[in-house]
Scaffold this active site. Structure first.
Site, mmCIF file in Angstrom:
data_model
loop_
_atom_site.group_PDB
_atom_site.id
_atom_site.type_symbol
_atom_site.label_atom_id
_atom_site.label_comp_id
_atom_site.label_asym_id
_atom_site.label_seq_id
_atom_site.Cartn_x
_atom_site.Cartn_y
_atom_site.Cartn_z
ATOM 1 C CG HIS A 145 -10.484 -2.176 -6.252
ATOM 2 N ND1 HIS A 145 -9.504 -1.996 -7.193
ATOM 3 C CD2 HIS A 145 -9.902 -1.930 -5.058
ATOM 4 C CE1 HIS A 145 -8.376 -1.662 -6.591
ATOM 5 N NE2 HIS A 145 -8.591 -1.610 -5.292
ATOM 6 C CD GLU A 183 -12.824 2.149 0.955
ATOM 7 O OE1 GLU A 183 -12.233 2.271 2.029
ATOM 8 O OE2 GLU A 183 -12.621 1.211 0.155
ATOM 9 C CG ASP A 184 -11.123 5.606 -1.612
ATOM 10 O OD1 ASP A 184 -11.559 5.632 -0.454
ATOM 11 O OD2 ASP A 184 -10.230 4.830 -1.990
ATOM 12 C CG ASP A 187 -6.760 -3.828 -3.172
ATOM 13 O OD1 ASP A 187 -6.211 -2.814 -3.624
ATOM 14 O OD2 ASP A 187 -7.286 -3.866 -2.040
ATOM 15 C CG ASP A 223 22.797 -29.699 3.205
ATOM 16 O OD1 ASP A 223 23.032 -29.644 1.980
ATOM 17 O OD2 ASP A 223 23.264 -30.561 3.962
#
Length: 724
Positions: free
Chosen positions: A90, A94-95, A157, A277
Site C-alpha cells: 500500500h 508513494e514511497d 494502516d 457506576d
C-alpha cells in the site's frame, strides 16, 4: 526498464527484514485461504521488501514491518488474498520507484487499483497540510466507492500507525490522534467495525490527552472490591435465570473504555464516579427468537427502566448493527446495561462490513452491512460532486459520521436513517434532492408540521412539495445532514451566481452607456482580450465580480471602450451627466444586501454602495452614512425601485408603550393582523410608567408600513411609533 521487472527471489533481497511476522501471517492465512493464495501473499511480501529495501520507520525498524503488520490486522478479519497483497504494497507507489504496471503484471489490475486508492496525494502541491489531507481523503472516498476494501486497508494502516505512534514527535502525535478521533474512528463505527473503532478511539485518546487517559484507566483498574463483588453477583443471577429458561448462551460483563467514559462525562456533564457506576453485560444466544426470550428472562430478574429499551434487531442501525438494548434497575441502585444478540450479530457488531467478506468474483452478493456501506458511500459521492472544495466535502462527511441516528419510515414503510436532531427537511433531501428543493411542509404521523420540525425514531414522515418552492438561506440553519446541507448550498450558489451575473450586466451596461457605448458595440475580440488580461474564463465571471464589488464597472467599461493604455487611476468617477439608475426588482437578493443602519424598503429614495466581496449595499438616501460614502463616487451606484418590486423587507420600529402586563401581546397582535412577520423584539428602555420596545418586522413597501404603523397607533396603550 524498471528494476522490478524480473521476479525476485527471497534470497535476492538480502536478509529477511521480518521473518517471524511473515511466518505468523502465513500460518494465520493457511487457516482460511488455499495454498496458492497464501503463496501469492508471500510473493507480495517479496516484492514489497525489495521495493522498501533500505527504508526505515521512525522507530528504526525496517519499513516493510509496517505493511506486513497491516496485512496481519486484515488477516484477523479473514480478508481475501487481493486485499492482503494490496495491504503489503500500500505504500510502494508513494514511497518507492515500484511502478503501477509492475503490480498489475505481478498480481492483478484490482490489486493495483486498491494500492492506488490508498496512496496519498503527497506528490501534488496544496496551500497547506489541511487542504492536502482533505483532498487525500476525498480521493480515498472516491476509490472506496469503487471498492470498499480500500477503506479496510486504510483503517488497518491507521490502526498500526496508532499502535506505533510513540516514535513520532509530540506535535505530529496530537495531529494524527485528532484526525483519528474525528475521521477514522467514526468511519470504522459507520462501517460497523466496532473492535477497530474502539482501539482507534483508545489509542487516539491516549495520544491526545495522555494525563486524562491515565487517570481514567487507573480508576477502571482500581475498582473497589464491593463493585467487583456486585458485578459477579449480577452475572451469576443472570446466568442462573438463563439456564433455568433452557437458553444456551455466552454471557460476559462489559467494561467501558476510557474514551467512552470520557465522552459520556463531557456530554452528560457527569462525574467520573457517576459514569463508572454502571454495570454492563452482553448476552449472545443462537437465534433471533431466543434474543427476545433472553430479554424476558432478564426483565423477570430486574425491572427495566422506562424508555431505555431499543430494538435494533427489528430496525438495524445504518451500519448493519443489530442487538436488543435494555437498561435494568440493578440490586445495588446502579443501572445495569444489557445487550442481547445472536452469534452472527455479534460477529457483525465486531467486524462490520468485514464480517463474512464475500469476494465479488465469487458470484455471490455481499452482506447487508456491505450493501448499507455501499449506499452510504454512494450518497457521499453524490454530495462530493456539488461540494465547493475538498475541505467542504470533508466537513460534510464529519457531519454524516455523527454516531447517533434516528430511524424513520416513509409512507411506503421503507426505513431511512438520519443523524440525530434531523428535521423534516433533512428527511425530504434523504428521499431525493428534488423532493428537498421543492418541499414546503411535512406530515409526521399524519399531522401537518413545518419543515424545521425535529424528528424522532419510529415516526412516519410524508413530504409535501410545490413546484414553485425553492431553498432559502435560512434552511441551512436547521438542517443537520450533509446531503441536505450540500444540496442547499449548491442551489444557493447557482442562484447567487445567476443573480450576480444579471446585476453585473446591468451595472456594466449603465457604465458603457455613460461612455456612449454598449456591450453589443464592443467587438468580440476586444472582450476576449479583456477577459484574458483580467484572467477570467468567461464573461459571466467578470459580470459576477462587478456585482460583488471586486471590479469597478466604470473601469471595466473604459477598458472595453478605450483599451488598457487609457485606463484611469483608481478613484475615477463615471463621466458627469450619467443619471440612469439600476432598478431593483427583488430578485437580486443573492448579491444585493440592505443596510442594517437604515433598513431601506420599496418607496424610499435609495442609493447603492459597492463594497468589495459584499456586492452592492443599498442605503436610504437620507441615511447618515451616505455623506461619507459620496466621498468615493466610483463606488456609488444610482438605484431605484422597480414598479413591480417583490418580496418582504426588514424595517425597525421604535414603539413607546405603557408599562403594564399584556402590552407586548397587543402590539404583536396588531402587527400580525396586517400580515407582517415579526423578526425580533427588544426592550430598549423601561421605567415605572413607560416602556420603549424596538420591533424588527417585514413589510412589502412604504404603503404597507404605513398601514402597520396606523394599526399600532390605534392601540390605547401605545404613546408613539417611530421608524428607526
Amino acid at each position: 526498464m524498471s528494476s522490478f521487472t524480473k521476479p525476485q527471489k527471497v534470497a535476492d533481497i538480502g536478509p529477511d527484514p521480518c521473518p517471524d511476522a511473515v511466518l505468523a501471517l502465513e500460518k494465520r492465512l493457511s487457516d482460511y485461504l488455499p495454498p496458492d493464495q497464501v503463496r501469492q501473499v508471500r510473493r507480495a511480501y517479496e516484492v514489497g521488501a525489495r521495493a522498501h529495501e533500505g527504508q526505515t520507520r521512525k522507530s528504526g525498524e525496517a519499513y516493510i514491518t509496517h505493511p506486513v503488520a497491516v496485512a496481519g490486522i486484515l488477516a484477523e478479519l479473514r480478508l481475501d488474498a487481493e486485499t492482503l497483497c494490496a495491504a503489503i504494497l500500500h505504500d510502494a507507489l508513494e514511497d518507492t520507484p515500484l511502478p503501477r504496471s509492475e503490480i498489475e503484471r505481478e498480481f492483478s489490475v484490482t490489486v493495483a487499483e486498491l494500492v492506488d486508492g490508498v496512496t496519498k496525494l503527497d506528490k501534488l502541491h496544496f496551500r497547506d497540510r489541511q487542504e492536502a489531507a482533505a483532498e487525500s481523503f476525498r480521493k480515498m472516498m472516491l476509490a472506496m466507492a469503487r471498492d470498499l476494501r480500500v477503506i479496510l486497508i486504510k483503517l488497518a494502516d491507521r490502526l498500526h500507525n496508532m499502535r506505533t505512534l510513540d516514535s513520532m514527535a509530540a506535535e505530529s502525535r496530537r495531529r494524527i490522534a485528532r484526525e483519528t478521533l474525528e475521521i477514522y474512528a467514526p468511519i470504522a463505527q459507520r462501517l460497523g467495525m466496532n473492535k477497530i473503532k474502539a482501539e482507534l478511539q483508545d489509542l487516539g485518546f491516549r495520544a491526545l490527552h495522555p494525563m486524562r487517559h491515565r487517570v481514567i484507566s487507573r480508576r477502571i483498574a482500581a475498582q473497589p472490591v464491593m463493585r467487583r463483588e456486585a458485578l459477579a453477583t449480577i452475572e451469576a443471577q443472570m446466568a442462573q435465570r438463563l439456564a433455568q429458561e433452557g437458553l444456551r448462551n455466552h454471557l460476559v460483563s462489559r467494561v467501558k473504555s476510557p474514551w467512552s467514559i470520557y465522552t459520556k462525562m463531557k456530554q452528560e456533564n457527569k462525574s467520573l464516579e457517576q459514569v463508572l457506576d454502571v454495570f454492563g453485560f452482553r448476552i449472545v444466544v443462537p437465534t433471533v427468537m431466543q434474543c427476545y426470550h433472553a430479554l424476558g428472562a432478564v426483565h423477570s430478574i430486574y425491572k427495566p427502566l422506562d424508555a431505555r429499551f431499543r430494538d435494533f434487531i427489528a430496525i438495524p442501525k445504518a451500519n448493519g448493527y443489530q442487538s436488543l438494548h435494555t437498561v435494568l434497575f440493578g440490586p445495588y441502585g446502579a443501572p445495569v446495561e444489557v445487550q442481547i444478540r445472536t452469534e452472527d450479530m455479534d460477529l457483525v457488531a465486531e467486524r462490520g462490513i468485514a464480517a463474512h467478506w464475500v469476494y465479488k468474483s465469487a458470484g455471490a452478493g455481499g452482506s447487508a452491512a456491505q450493501a448499507r456501506a455501499q449506499d452510504w458511500v454512494r450518497n457521499l459521492m453524490d454530495a462530493q460532486q456539488t461540494a465547493g472544495s475538498s475541505l467542504e466535502f470533508l466537513e460534510n462527511v464529519k457531519v454524516d459520521l455523527f454516531p447517533d441516528e434516528v430511524y424513520l419510515f416513509t409512507p411506503k414503510g421503507d426505513i431511512l436513517a438520519l443523524p440525530r436532531n434531523a428535521t423534516a427537511l433533512d428527511f425530504a433531501y434523504a428521499v431525493h434532492t428534488d423532493v428537498g428543493n421543492h418541499a414546503v411542509a411535512a406530515r409526521v404521523d399524519k399531522k401537518l408540521v413545518p419543515l424545521r420540525t425535529k424528528l424522532s425514531s419510529g415516526q412516519s414522515v410524508e413530504v409535501i412539495t410545490a413546484p414553485s418552492a425553492t431553498p432559502g438561506p435560512q434552511w441551512l440553519e436547521f438542517v443537520v445532514s450533509s446531503k441536505a446541507r450540500t444540496a442547499i448550498r449548491h442551489f444557493l450558489k447557482r442562484l447567487e451566481h445567476e443573480d450576480a451575473v444579471d446585476l453585473g450586466h446591468r451595472m456594466l451596461d449603465r457604465a458603457l452607456e455613460a461612455l456612449e457605448s454598449s456591450l453589443d458595440r464592443v467587438s468580440a475580440e476586444r472582450i476576449e482580450q479583456l477577459l484574458a488580461d483580467l484572467r477570467y474564463r468567461r464573461l459571466e465571471e467578470l459580470l459576477a465580480d462587478i456585482a460583488l464589488g471586486n471590479r469597478m464597472p466604470a473601469q471595466v467599461a473604459r477598458l472595453m471602450v478605450h483599451g488598457q493604455d487609457v485606463l484611469p487611476l483608481d478613484g475615477a468617477a463615471l463621466p458627469a451627466g450619467t443619471s440612469e439608475r439600476i432598478m431593483i426588482t427583488g430578485s437580486e437578493r443573492g448579491v444585493l444586501s440592505f443596510a442594517a443602519c437604515c433598513h431601506p424598503i420599496p418607496g424610499d429614495e435609495i442609493m447603492g454602495y459597492l463594497s468589495a466581496g459584499k456586492g452592492v449595499v443599498v442605503h436610504r438616501a437620507d441615511c447618515p452614512n451616505v455623506a461619507e460614502y459620496r466621498k468615493f463616487p466610483e463606488r456609488c451606484v444610482p438605484m431605484a425601485w422597480d414598479r413591480s418590486v417583490e418580496g418582504d423587507y426588514r424595517v425597525a420600529l421604535r414603539i413607546e408603550v405603557e408599562n403594564k402586563p399584556g402590552v407586548l401581546a397587543q402590539v404583536a397582535a396588531a402587527v400580525a393582523e396586517s400580515n407582517s412577520n415579526i423578526d425580533a423584539v427588544e426592550y430598549r428602555e423601561r421605567d415605572v410608567a413607560v416602556s420603549v420596545m424596538e420591533f424588527a418586522i417585514e413589510v412589502r413597501n412604504r404603503k404597507y408600513l404605513a398601514d402597520v404603523i396606523r394599526r399600532i397607533r390605534r392601540l390605547g396603550v401605545v404613546h408613539g411609533v417611530q421608524r428607526v
